[in-house]
Design a protein around this motif. Structure first.
Motif: not given
Length: 438
Positions: A324-338
């Motif tokens: 599982l991953a954030t894919d920062t910055g295509g992902g919209s959050n830095f955290g694994m909770l979100r």
């Protein structure tokens, strides 16, 4: 002399795979975990000694220094298996799909990372931010600039973090200043690998960005380097969007499918990490499983950029390694909770909602397994490294009132998964040292 520390709180650890058939068909995914309401984790010198009931561990370690977290939940630190730290500055950029997003936002920002000072500034900001969110290990793409790799590993070393990363290699379909060559990609990657791999807690990841930005010659060069250093990871992207898949078919008319563009160049097998993997053919799914390659689910990115929904439940039930991953910055959050919350939401859209046990497992042991690091991180097993996150399950009034109604640990932690952010992270331990008191 290093003292033993005993962290007291609620303790949750996995004793099995919550996606396995016996867990799902038996008492449900939660049966793959062990929960101690009055629990403890014993650590010494950066290593976990034991985890279990508080009374038993206090008796076993009577001279240990006590760190009492009350009813906070102690977990392995979160593991983010796919990110782009150089995209920190462009996170949450509006309105583009993948190819336009790269050209409009990503590539102009990545041009800046030939400046060692700028690279060091962003690396420090990025790692401090993910630590604030409870992430203790990350696998990140850098840029084509060796300076960006040095900055990433240097910042991680200063913080004692276990990380993986590598120079992003591109020799076509990218702007001037962001292209290398097959030879320079090989030479730079080899020098960086020799400098950083297995230095402290660092691991090198050979990193062709994706097939559209690498010629067959460059992919072959990366395959040759990986064959010489199979102890390293290899990270790239696979089947993120349908127009990307169509573009790959045009660029590689001789390939059977997108995955084949990697396989024909020696970039498939144990230690391979493929981000996204949404639009897979039956052949690709079979080959990924057969070769024991790893896939990484990036749910906030997949919804934010409009890519689609990964078939997480189907892939895991088939036995596929999935992180599982954030894919920062295509992902919209830095955290694994979100990120876990988004994985749940996208699972609902597929009709396969993930249980809280499955979400937490993916964010810890699952990602560690995908990165071939579960013997180091992602669990509370004795002998593994003392990377821990301590969660406040009542960090906001909205979360607290819902958690107070819980009938079990899964109902108690799920509101934090769905509504929590860095305020829920009470403490983070990295290599046996507490990072910050909140």
């Amino acid at each position: 002399m290093t003292e033993t520390k005993l962290l007291l709180g609620q303790v949750l650890q996995f004793t099995g795979d919550p996606f396995a058939a016996d867990a799902v068909m038996g008492s449900g995914p939660g049966s793959a975990a062990s929960f101690e309401r009055c629990g403890a984790v014993a650590i010494k010198g950066g290593t976990i000694l034991a985890a279990g009931g508080a009374d038993a561990l206090r008796a076993a370690y009577p001279r240990a220094e006590l760190v009492d977290y009350g009813d906070a939940l102690i977990l392995p630190g979160f593991v983010d298996a796919h990110a782009h730290y150089p995209q920190t500055g462009i996170i949450a950029s509006w309105g583009k799909r993948l190819i336009d997003w790269l050209n409009s936002y990503t590539f102009p920002e990545e041009m800046k990372f030939g400046d060692p000072a700028y690279a060091a500034q962003i690396a420090a900001l990025y790692l401090d931010t993910v630590l604030d969110h409870g992430t203790t290990t990350v696998c990140s793409f850098c840029t084509i600039h060796p300076e960006s790799v040095t900055a990433f590993f240097t910042a991680a070393e200063a913080r004692g973090m276990r990380v993986a990363g590598g120079k992003t290699c591109m020799d076509r379909n990218a702007p001037d200043g962001l292209r290398d060559t097959p030879q320079s990609a090989y030479d730079d990657s080899k020098l960086l690998l020799e400098a950083w791999h297995a230095r402290g807690r660092a691991s090198y990841a050979i990193t062709p960005r994706f097939s559209p930005t690498s010629t067959p010659e460059q992919l072959s060069a990366m395959g040759a380097l990986w064959a010489e250093h199979p102890e390293c990871l290899m990270q790239t992207h696979l089947s993120e969007q349908t127009d990307e898949v169509a573009w790959v078919a045009e660029l590689f008319p001789q390939a059977r499918d997108y995955l084949d563009t990697y396989e024909m160049h020696g970039l498939l097998g144990p230690g391979a990490l493929f981000g996204h993997a949404i639009h897979l053919t039956d052949r690709e799914r079979a080959r990924l499983l057969e070769t024991d390659s790893s896939l990484v689910h990036c749910p906030t990115s997949n919804s934010f950029i409009g890519s689609g929904i990964m078939a997480v439940m189907d892939l895991r039930h088939a036995g596929q390694r999935v992180g599982l991953a954030t894919d920062t910055g295509g992902g919209s959050n830095f955290g694994m909770l979100r990120t876990m919350a988004a994985a749940y939401e996208l699972g609902q859209l597929r009709g396969t909602p993930l249980h809280p046990a499955q979400l937490l497992w993916l964010a810890t042991e699952g990602s560690a397994r995908a990165m071939r690091m579960d013997h180091h991180i992602g669990t509370l097993q004795p002998g593994t490294e003392a990377d821990l996150v301590v969660l406040d399950l009542g960090s906001t009034p909205a979360i607290a009132q819902r958690s107070a109604r819980a009938n079990d640990i899964w109902e108690a932690v799920f509101p934090t998964i769905m509504m929590g952010d860095d305020r829920a992270v009470r403490d983070v331990w990295v290599g046996g040292r507490v990072r910050a008191q909140k």
